[in-house]
Design an enzyme around this catalytic site. Structure first.
Site, PDB file in Angstrom:
ATOM      1  N   GLU A 158      10.422  41.699  63.076  1.00  0.00           N
ATOM      2  CA  GLU A 158      10.068  41.550  64.486  1.00  0.00           C
ATOM      3  C   GLU A 158      10.462  40.166  65.016  1.00  0.00           C
ATOM      4  OE1 GLU A 158       6.609  44.770  65.380  1.00  0.00           O
ATOM      5  OE2 GLU A 158       5.907  42.752  64.962  1.00  0.00           O
ATOM      6  N   GLU A 234       7.615  51.098  62.028  1.00  0.00           N
ATOM      7  CA  GLU A 234       6.161  50.964  61.936  1.00  0.00           C
ATOM      8  C   GLU A 234       5.519  51.883  62.961  1.00  0.00           C
ATOM      9  OE1 GLU A 234       4.546  47.055  62.121  1.00  0.00           O
ATOM     10  OE2 GLU A 234       5.878  46.245  60.576  1.00  0.00           O
TER      11      GLU A 234
END
Length: 583
Positions: A158, A234
Site C-alpha cells: 500500500e 485484501e
C-alpha cells in the site's frame, strides 16, 4: 514443473486460466504446531492459496541477526502449504503494516539520524537488500516453477497511501529479481486513483484492497491496470481492535454477499484475514491519527477462523459462497468444545522497586535517553529532585507511550500519550523520582512510522532542567526467571510494578483462555512463552494460551502487573472474551 504467468485477462497455470482463492494466515501470529491445522481448514473452506506477510523486525530484532527458528520458520510454513496441495503468496515488505509493531520495520534502522523511511535513501536501501536477500533465499526454492507453492511475491505494501517514490519501488523490484524470484510480482493499494497511480509500477501487476462495493472498486482498479487479472489482495472481512475501543465485527450475511459480488465479477481474492491469530509477545502495532491508540493482543479480526482456530458462522457462509465458483471438499472441520476451567491463586510477588537490579541493568545519563538508546520496551528513569517542600510541576517534552510517576516509592499518577499528557503535579519538589516508562507498540501506518520511543526530553521541574539520571533498562526475558534468585519477604505486593506467579495443572496440552478482567495492565507468560499484553481498559478480556506451550502436569504462569492487581487470582475460562461489540 508448473508454469504460472499473467495472461491478458487471467492468471494462467499450465496454460489454463486460474483463479486465486486465497486466505491470509500469518505464520508469525500462530504457534507453529498449529500451522498445519489452520492450512487444512483453509483448504476445507474452499481456498486454494495461503497468503502471508513477512515481518522483518521479528526476523531481525538486532542488526546482523536473521532468526528463522520456531514461529519464524518461514521455510517450514511454505513446505506445509505445499504439502497440503495449496499455493502461496508471499508479501515480504519491507513494510507490511499489518497492525504489527512499526509496520515490520526494525526500530534499530532509525537510530542513526537521517536514515530514510520507505524511500530511495542509500542506507535504508542497503539494509533492505540484506534483508530481502536473506528472506528470499528461503522463498526461492518454494517457487511454483521449481516445484513449490509460491505463485506471487508482493512489492512493498500500500505504498500509494504513503509516498510516490518510483525509484524506491523500482529498486525493490530489482532486488527481488536479483534474489532469483521469477514468479510474477504484484503491488497492492486502496482503489483510489491517486494511491493506485503512486503505488504501482509498469510491468508489475496492480491489485487492490477493500471490503465492499466490489463493482466500483474493480472498475477503478481496471482503469489503472488495463490488462491482466483483477485481484482484491485484501478483502477485508473484519477489522482489528485497539485498547479502549469496542470489539469490531462485520455481519456474516453482509460479508458473504460482498465476497459473492467480488467473485461474480471474475476477480481473484485474498480473504484478509482467513485466520488472524495473536500478537504474541510485544508485537502489536498502533495507530496515531492525532490520537495514539495501540492495537490489542488478539488479532481475531472477526475472521472465518477465530483466534483459537475454530470455524465461525462466517467460515461456513464463505464456504457456501466459494462452492458456487470452485469445488469444495466434502469434509468440514468440527468446532472445539469448551476449554477446561480452573482458578489458582497468584502468589510470591516480587516488587520491581525493592531490588531493581534483578530486573535489568542500570546506566547513568545526564539527560533523558530514549528507549531506543536503551534497546528495551520498559525502563525506570530515576533522579533526585532538588526542590523544596512546596508542590511542584514535572513536565516532559513528550511521553511515548505511558509513564507511571512515583515519588519516594509512592504513586503520584500516570502520563499517557493517548491523552496528550506531559505534565503532572507533584506533592513536593524533593525526593526520589521514579518514572516507569512503557513502549505500548510502535505506529504501523502513516507518517509516524520509525519514530523514537520513551521519554522525549527535556524533563523540567518547575521550568528548570532535571539532569543526572539513573536508568534501569528492564530485560523482560528475565521476568519469568526472577524467582530463581529473589529473596521473598512475604510482605505482599506493595506499589509499583510487581511480578506474580502461579502453578496450574493440565491433564494434557489443550488450548486455554486466561481471564484478565480482574487485573490492571501488564504482560503474561506461560512456561516462558509470552502471551502478550492485557489491560483492564479492554475490550479484550482473555489471553489465548496455545495448547503446544503447555505440558502434562505442572505449568507456570507469570504475570507482570504494571498497575494494580485487584484480584490476585488466575482464572482459566471456557472461551474467549474479546469485549463488547460495536453498536
Amino acid at each position: 514443473m508448473p508454469e504460472f504467468t499473467i495472461g491478458e485477462t487471467d492468471f494462467v497455470l499450465d496454460g489454463s486460466p486460474f483463479r486465486i482463492l486465497s486466505g491470509a494466515l500469518h505464520y508469525f501470529r500462530v504457534h507453529p504446531d498449529h500451522w498445519a491445522d489452520r492450512i487444512d481448514k483453509a483448504r476445507l473452506m474452499g481456498l486454494n492459496t495461503i497468503e502471508t506477510y513477512v515481518p522483518w523486525n521479528a526476523h531481525s530484532p538486532r542488526p546482523g541477526v536473521f532468526d528463522t527458528d520456531g514461529i519464524l520458520d518461514l521455510a517450514r510454513f511454505l513446505r506445509l502449504v505445499g504439502e497440503a496441495g495449496m499455493f502461496a503468496i508471499v508479501r515480504p515488505g519491507p513494510f507490511i503494516c499489518a497492525e504489527w509493531d512499526n509496520g515490520g520495520l526494525p526500530s534499530w534502522l532509525f537510530r542513526e539520524p537521517g536514515v530514510g523511511i520507505r524511500s530511495h535513501e542509500p542506507r535504508f536501501l542497503d539494509e533492505i537488500e540484506k534483508y530481502l536477500d536473506q528472506v528470499l533465499a528461503l522463498v526461492h526454492p518454494h517457487q511454483v516453477h521449481l516445484g513449490g507453492p509460491v505463485l506471487l511475491v508482493q512489492v512493498e505494501n500500500e505504498y500509494g497511501a504513503y509516498g510516490d517514490d518510483r525509484a524506491y519501488l523500482q529498486a525493490l523490484v530489482e532486488m527481488i529479481r536479483g534474489a532469483g524470484i521469477g514468479v510474477p510480482l504484484v503491488t497492492v493499494d486502496q482503489p483510489v486513483d491517486a494511491m493506485l497511480a503512486a503505488g504501482g509500477l509498469e510491468g508489475v501487476l496492480r491489485t487492490a484492497s477493500f471490503g465492499s462495493d466490489s463493482q466500483n472498486r474493480l472498475r477503478t482498479l481496471r482503469q489503472h491496470q488495463p490488462t491482466g487479472p483483477l485481484m482484491c489482495m485484501e478483502f477485508w472481512d473484519g477489522w482489528f481492535d485497539h485498547w479502549g475501543g469496542r470489539h469490531h465485527t462485520t455481519a456474516v450475511d453482509q460479508a458473504a454477499e460482498e465476497l459473492d459480488a467480488l467473485l461474480a465479477a471474475g476477480a481473484s481474492v485474498n480473504v484478509y484475514m482467513f485466520h488472524g491469530g495473536t500478537n504474541f509477545g510485544l508485537t502489536n502495532g498502533a495507530n496515531d491519527k492525532g490520537i495514539y491508540r495501540p492495537t490489542v493482543t488478539s488479532y481475531d479480526y472477526d475472521a472465518p477462523l477465530d483466534e483459537a482456530g475454530n470455524p465461525t458462522a462466517k467460515y461456513f457462509a464463505f464456504r457456501e459462497v466459494l462452492s458456487h465458483y470452485a469445488p469444495v471438499p466434502a469434509e468440514t472441520p468440527g468446532a472445539a468444545g469448551p476449554a477446561p476451567e480452573q482458578a489458582v491463586a497468584l502468589g510470591e510477588p516480587i516488587r520491581l522497586l525493592d531490588d531493581p537490579a534483578r530486573w535489568g541493568s542500570w546506566s547513568r545519563w545526564e539527560s533523558l535517553p530514549m528507549l531506543d538508546e536503551l534497546d528495551v520496551r520498559l525502563a525506570v528513569y530515576r533522579t533526585e529532585l532538588p526542590g523544596g517542600d512546596q508542590p511542584s510541576v514535572l513536565s516532559l517534552g513528550e511521553v511515548r507511550d505511558r509513564a507511571a510517576v512515583l515519588l519516594d516509592g509512592a504513586p503520584v499518577g500516570i502520563l499517557e500519550r493517548e491523552h496528550h499528557e506531559r505534565a503532572i503535579a507533584l506533592p513536593c519538589g524533593r525526593g526520589r523520582l521514579d518514572l516507569v516508562v512503557e513502549d505500548q507498540g510502535r505506529v504501523n501506518y502513516g507518517t509516524r512510522i520509525g519514530e523514537h520511543k520513551g521519554l522525549i526530553g527535556p524533563a523540567l521541574l518547575d521550568g528548570m532542567p532535571l539532569t543526572g539520571w539513573e536508568v534501569l533498562a528492564i530485560d523482560l526475558d528475565r521476568v519469568p526467571q526472577l524467582w530463581e534468585t529473589a529473596a521473598l519477604d512475604g510482605r505482599g505486593p506493595g506499589v509499583g510494578p510487581t511480578a506474580w506467579r502461579a502453578t496450574f495443572l493440565v491433564e494434557h496440552p489443550i488450548d486455554l483462555f486466561l481471564d484478565t478482567a480482574g487485573w490492571g495492565k501488564g504482560i503474561s507468560w506461560v512456561n516462558g512463552f509470552c502471551l502478550g499484553r492485557y489491560w483492564r481498559r479492554g475490550p479484550q478480556r482473555t489471553l489465548f494460551v496455545p495448547g503446544p506451550v503447555l505440558r502434562p502436569g505442572h505449568n507456570e504462569l507469570v504475570v507482570l502487573e504494571l498497575d494494580v492487581l485487584a484480584d490476585p487470582t488466575a482464572r482459566f475460562v471456557a472461551g474467549p472474551s474479546l469485549g463488547p461489540l460495536e453498536d
